[in-house]
Design an enzyme around this catalytic site. Structure first.
Site, PDB file in Angstrom:
ATOM      1  N   MET A   1       0.529  -1.106   0.057  1.00  0.00           N
ATOM      2  CA  MET A   1       0.119  -0.060  -0.126  1.00  0.00           C
ATOM      3  C   MET A   1       0.869   1.543   0.039  1.00  0.00           C
ATOM      4  O   MET A   1       0.400   2.278   0.199  1.00  0.00           O
ATOM      5  CB  MET A   1      -1.159   0.321   1.295  1.00  0.00           C
ATOM      6  CG  MET A   1      -2.318  -1.027   0.833  1.00  0.00           C
ATOM      7  SD  MET A   1      -2.954  -1.258  -0.421  1.00  0.00           S
ATOM      8  CE  MET A   1      -3.752  -2.760   0.040  1.00  0.00           C
TER       9      MET A   1
ATOM     10  N   HIS B   1      -3.242  -4.489  -8.837  1.00  0.00           N
ATOM     11  CA  HIS B   1      -4.064  -4.166  -8.964  1.00  0.00           C
ATOM     12  C   HIS B   1      -5.696  -3.961  -8.985  1.00  0.00           C
ATOM     13  O   HIS B   1      -6.148  -5.080 -10.092  1.00  0.00           O
ATOM     14  CB  HIS B   1      -4.046  -2.737 -10.729  1.00  0.00           C
ATOM     15  CG  HIS B   1      -4.646  -1.787  -9.415  1.00  0.00           C
ATOM     16  ND1 HIS B   1      -4.451  -0.411  -7.969  1.00  0.00           N
ATOM     17  CD2 HIS B   1      -6.140  -1.027 -10.395  1.00  0.00           C
ATOM     18  CE1 HIS B   1      -5.291   0.602  -8.395  1.00  0.00           C
ATOM     19  NE2 HIS B   1      -6.882  -0.413  -9.748  1.00  0.00           N
TER      20      HIS B   1
END
Ligand code: GAR
Length: 216
Positions: free
Chosen positions: A106, A125
């Site tokens: 992240m 993603h």
């Protein structure tokens, strides 16, 4: 006799649950990934469950703090995210890592870092890039964005990482239907099951093989 090509050493970067890491571990066991081996798991979060998954699989797992506030005493010399990236570069070198996989990682790696590893970093993603991606689009937020927009199809993308967040060359994509009563959590689960956990191992094998054969 021809020397057998050596497997590509892979480092997986995580920040949380690590279900994509688990998919990679399972794919290595089942032979879907045969040109690479996961040698190292690095987490930006100390309590990431993915570190437990690494331990269970007998893979070395390391927590690397990425912000100053969370630096434990032993990392006092670290300078925030720059310190994280410096230490990451050291680990990559020391362990002869040839492929870095961002699997639910992240943080956004700096341009300086990314430029050192062209075609050597890939990311998964949870949307069909170029929709719902870039800075601020990560994890559950991506699915909230998709539902708020009202798209009927979403999916996942695996791509090379360059200096533009989610902007590198696309390797694989898979579409997933949105259902009428989806919540972000339900949609996230479906995208993982139907797309991410299938695409990421495939892409890792594809890229590892190309590195092994000197194509990239
Ligand atoms: C996954 O859906 C992954 O695609 C996403 O976070 C989740 C992590 O789950 N990554 C991003 O949003 C990166 N921009 P996991 O820890 O269970 O693999």
């Amino acid at each position: 006799m021809l020397e057998q090509n050596k497997k590509i050493k892979i480092a997986v970067l995580i920040s949380g649950g690590g279900t994509n890491l688990q998919a990679l571990i399972d794919a290595e066991k089942s032979g879907i990934i045969k040109s690479g081996e996961i040698s190292l798991v690095i987490s930006s979060k100390e309590d990431a469950y993915g570190l437990k998954r690494a331990e269970n699989a007998g893979i070395r797992g390391i927590y690397l703090p990425s912000s100053k506030e969370r630096m434990p005493k032993e990392f006092k010399g670290f300078k925030g995210f720059k310190g994280f990236e410096d230490e990451l570069s050291n680990l990559i070198k020391e362990n002869n890592i040839e492929l870095i996989v961002l699997a639910g990682f992240m943080k956004i790696l700096s341009e300086e870092f990314v430029k050192k590893y062209p075609n050597r970093i890939i990311n998964v993603h949870p949307s069909l890039i170029p929709s719902f991606c870039g800075k601020g689009a990560y994890g559950l937020k991506v699915h909230e964005m998709a539902l708020n927009y009202g798209v009927k199809v979403t999916g996942a993308t695996v791509h090379f990482v360059n200096e533009i967040p989610d902007g590198g060359e696309i390797l694989l994509q898979k579409a997933v239907y949105v259902e009428d009563d989806d919540t972000p959590e339900i949609l996230q689960k479906r995208v993982m099951q139907e797309a991410e956990w299938i695409l990421l191992p495939k892409a890792v094998e594809m890229v590892s093989k190309k590195i092994m054969e000197g194509e990239i």
